[in-house]
Design a protein around this motif. Structure first.
Motif, PDB file in Angstrom:
ATOM      1  N   TRP A  36       0.737  -1.153  -0.045  1.00 33.40           N
ATOM      2  CA  TRP A  36       0.040  -0.114   0.035  1.00 33.40           C
ATOM      3  C   TRP A  36       0.944   1.226  -0.076  1.00 33.40           C
ATOM      4  O   TRP A  36       1.641   1.430   1.011  1.00 33.40           O
ATOM      5  CB  TRP A  36      -0.903   0.016   1.187  1.00 33.40           C
ATOM      6  N   PHE A  37       0.903   2.014  -0.951  1.00 37.06           N
ATOM      7  CA  PHE A  37       1.205   3.274  -1.152  1.00 37.06           C
ATOM      8  C   PHE A  37       0.439   4.518  -0.757  1.00 37.06           C
ATOM      9  O   PHE A  37      -0.770   4.369  -1.188  1.00 37.06           O
ATOM     10  CB  PHE A  37       2.044   3.542  -2.494  1.00 37.06           C
ATOM     11  N   ARG A  38       0.882   5.651  -0.665  1.00 42.68           N
ATOM     12  CA  ARG A  38       0.096   6.833  -0.620  1.00 42.68           C
ATOM     13  C   ARG A  38       0.680   8.126  -1.135  1.00 42.68           C
ATOM     14  O   ARG A  38       1.976   8.186  -1.238  1.00 42.68           O
ATOM     15  CB  ARG A  38      -0.621   7.137   0.982  1.00 42.68           C
ATOM     16  N   GLN A  39      -0.134   8.955  -1.645  1.00 37.77           N
ATOM     17  CA  GLN A  39       0.313  10.254  -1.989  1.00 37.77           C
ATOM     18  C   GLN A  39      -0.385  11.185  -1.312  1.00 37.77           C
ATOM     19  O   GLN A  39      -1.639  11.535  -1.741  1.00 37.77           O
ATOM     20  CB  GLN A  39       0.342  10.438  -3.733  1.00 37.77           C
ATOM     21  N   ARG A  40       0.148  12.060  -0.527  1.00 36.61           N
ATOM     22  CA  ARG A  40      -0.473  13.109   0.084  1.00 36.61           C
ATOM     23  C   ARG A  40      -0.331  14.239  -0.523  1.00 36.61           C
ATOM     24  O   ARG A  40       0.492  14.596  -1.593  1.00 36.61           O
ATOM     25  CB  ARG A  40       0.220  13.231   1.605  1.00 36.61           C
ATOM     26  N   PRO A  41      -1.111  15.365  -0.544  1.00 35.57           N
ATOM     27  CA  PRO A  41      -1.321  16.441  -1.286  1.00 35.57           C
ATOM     28  C   PRO A  41       0.042  17.144  -1.126  1.00 35.57           C
ATOM     29  O   PRO A  41       0.765  17.685  -0.071  1.00 35.57           O
ATOM     30  CB  PRO A  41      -2.247  17.262  -0.613  1.00 35.57           C
ATOM     31  N   GLY A  42       0.812  17.421  -2.373  1.00 37.64           N
ATOM     32  CA  GLY A  42       2.062  18.181  -2.355  1.00 37.64           C
ATOM     33  C   GLY A  42       3.057  17.163  -2.144  1.00 37.64           C
ATOM     34  O   GLY A  42       4.235  17.833  -2.087  1.00 37.64           O
ATOM     35  N   LYS A  43       2.887  15.889  -1.762  1.00 39.40           N
ATOM     36  CA  LYS A  43       4.228  14.970  -1.457  1.00 39.40           C
ATOM     37  C   LYS A  43       4.460  14.146  -2.566  1.00 39.40           C
ATOM     38  O   LYS A  43       3.354  13.782  -3.368  1.00 39.40           O
ATOM     39  CB  LYS A  43       3.893  14.601  -0.257  1.00 39.40           C
ATOM     40  N   GLU A  44       5.448  13.377  -2.447  1.00 42.32           N
ATOM     41  CA  GLU A  44       5.468  12.254  -3.386  1.00 42.32           C
ATOM     42  C   GLU A  44       5.080  11.146  -2.862  1.00 42.32           C
ATOM     43  O   GLU A  44       4.583  10.892  -1.803  1.00 42.32           O
ATOM     44  CB  GLU A  44       7.411  12.072  -3.379  1.00 42.32           C
ATOM     45  N   ARG A  45       4.649  10.028  -3.869  1.00 42.15           N
ATOM     46  CA  ARG A  45       4.288   8.889  -3.286  1.00 42.15           C
ATOM     47  C   ARG A  45       5.057   8.037  -2.262  1.00 42.15           C
ATOM     48  O   ARG A  45       6.479   8.104  -2.721  1.00 42.15           O
ATOM     49  CB  ARG A  45       3.898   7.943  -4.427  1.00 42.15           C
ATOM     50  N   GLU A  46       4.565   7.521  -1.464  1.00 47.26           N
ATOM     51  CA  GLU A  46       5.444   6.820  -0.263  1.00 47.26           C
ATOM     52  C   GLU A  46       4.677   5.329  -0.097  1.00 47.26           C
ATOM     53  O   GLU A  46       3.450   5.014  -0.149  1.00 47.26           O
ATOM     54  CB  GLU A  46       5.697   7.632   0.871  1.00 47.26           C
ATOM     55  N   LEU A  47       5.475   4.534   0.474  1.00 42.64           N
ATOM     56  CA  LEU A  47       5.445   3.146   0.686  1.00 42.64           C
ATOM     57  C   LEU A  47       4.947   3.361   2.292  1.00 42.64           C
ATOM     58  O   LEU A  47       5.269   3.815   3.153  1.00 42.64           O
ATOM     59  CB  LEU A  47       6.396   2.251   0.605  1.00 42.64           C
ATOM     60  N   VAL A  48       3.523   2.911   2.512  1.00 43.22           N
ATOM     61  CA  VAL A  48       2.995   2.776   3.621  1.00 43.22           C
ATOM     62  C   VAL A  48       3.119   1.314   4.450  1.00 43.22           C
ATOM     63  O   VAL A  48       3.710   1.325   5.610  1.00 43.22           O
ATOM     64  CB  VAL A  48       1.392   3.059   3.577  1.00 43.22           C
ATOM     65  N   ALA A  49       2.968   0.382   3.705  1.00 42.09           N
ATOM     66  CA  ALA A  49       3.080  -0.915   4.036  1.00 42.09           C
ATOM     67  C   ALA A  49       3.358  -2.127   3.251  1.00 42.09           C
ATOM     68  O   ALA A  49       2.905  -1.869   1.902  1.00 42.09           O
ATOM     69  CB  ALA A  49       1.915  -1.268   5.273  1.00 42.09           C
ATOM     70  N   ARG A  50       3.869  -3.012   3.345  1.00 41.94           N
ATOM     71  CA  ARG A  50       4.003  -4.076   2.292  1.00 41.94           C
ATOM     72  C   ARG A  50       3.946  -5.708   3.036  1.00 41.94           C
ATOM     73  O   ARG A  50       4.092  -5.600   4.160  1.00 41.94           O
ATOM     74  CB  ARG A  50       5.146  -4.040   1.549  1.00 41.94           C
ATOM     75  N   ILE A  51       3.586  -6.473   2.352  1.00 40.87           N
ATOM     76  CA  ILE A  51       3.312  -7.711   2.692  1.00 40.87           C
ATOM     77  C   ILE A  51       3.752  -8.919   1.700  1.00 40.87           C
ATOM     78  O   ILE A  51       3.461  -8.677   0.562  1.00 40.87           O
ATOM     79  CB  ILE A  51       1.862  -8.053   3.232  1.00 40.87           C
ATOM     80  N   THR A  52       4.454  -9.893   2.164  1.00 36.85           N
ATOM     81  CA  THR A  52       4.870 -10.910   1.199  1.00 36.85           C
ATOM     82  C   THR A  52       3.502 -11.900   0.724  1.00 36.85           C
ATOM     83  O   THR A  52       2.856 -12.192   1.913  1.00 36.85           O
ATOM     84  CB  THR A  52       6.080 -11.694   1.591  1.00 36.85           C
ATOM     85  N   TRP A  53       3.347 -11.995  -0.337  1.00 33.69           N
ATOM     86  CA  TRP A  53       1.466 -12.635  -0.609  1.00 33.69           C
ATOM     87  C   TRP A  53       2.033 -14.282  -0.243  1.00 33.69           C
ATOM     88  O   TRP A  53       0.956 -14.646   0.414  1.00 33.69           O
ATOM     89  CB  TRP A  53       1.411 -12.935  -2.070  1.00 33.69           C
ATOM     90  N   SER A  54       3.089 -15.024  -0.306  1.00 37.20           N
ATOM     91  CA  SER A  54       2.955 -16.435   0.165  1.00 37.20           C
ATOM     92  C   SER A  54       3.353 -16.632   1.741  1.00 37.20           C
ATOM     93  O   SER A  54       2.818 -17.410   2.256  1.00 37.20           O
ATOM     94  CB  SER A  54       4.317 -17.147  -0.680  1.00 37.20           C
ATOM     95  N   TYR A  55       4.135 -15.691   2.471  1.00 32.80           N
ATOM     96  CA  TYR A  55       4.375 -15.973   3.840  1.00 32.80           C
ATOM     97  C   TYR A  55       3.824 -14.808   4.841  1.00 32.80           C
ATOM     98  O   TYR A  55       3.904 -14.969   5.910  1.00 32.80           O
ATOM     99  CB  TYR A  55       6.119 -15.935   3.940  1.00 32.80           C
TER     100      TYR A  55
END
Length: 121
Positions: A36-55
């Motif tokens: 999940w990424f997000r882009q706040r107003p006036g900011k660059e897109r950033e990684l919020v959280a990640r998960i490995t699909w298998s594990y």
């Protein structure tokens, strides 16, 4: 054709909760990292959280640690982001993404179209 379709965004008061969903289709995601990424107003897109699909191994940005939870339902091919104790600074467009391998803002194979989250103070 791979599709990532987000839903669940909306307007919520500060301190409230939302759950985002991302329906994934078009291939099997075994071996993929979902994020999940997000882009706040006036900011660059950033990684919020990640998960490995298998594990199910997870990572969170410091700004959301303890408040957000990423999860996936392999049977439904769906990724989730549970967001609690929302703050005005969480206001952003949230994007679901997938990559076979390490994921980052410039390392994504597939993007969703985004869903707006607005937190009112």
């Amino acid at each position: 054709q791979v599709q990532l379709v987000e839903s669940g965004g909306g307007l919520v008061q500060a301190g409230g909760s939302l759950r985002l969903s991302c329906a994934a289709s078009g291939r099997t995601f075994s071996g993929y990292v979902m994020g999940w990424f997000r882009q706040r107003p006036g900011k660059e897109r950033e990684l919020v959280a990640r998960i490995t699909w298998s594990y199910g191994n997870t990572y969170y940005a410091d700004s959301v640690k303890g408040r957000f939870t990423i999860s996936r339902d392999n049977a439904k091919n769906t990724l989730y982001l549970q967001m609690n104790s929302l703050k005005s600074e969480d206001t952003a467009v949230y994007y679901c993404a997938a990559r076979r391998g390490a994921i980052g803002t410039n390392n994504v194979d597939y993007w969703g179209q985004g869903t707006q989250v607005t937190v009112s103070s």
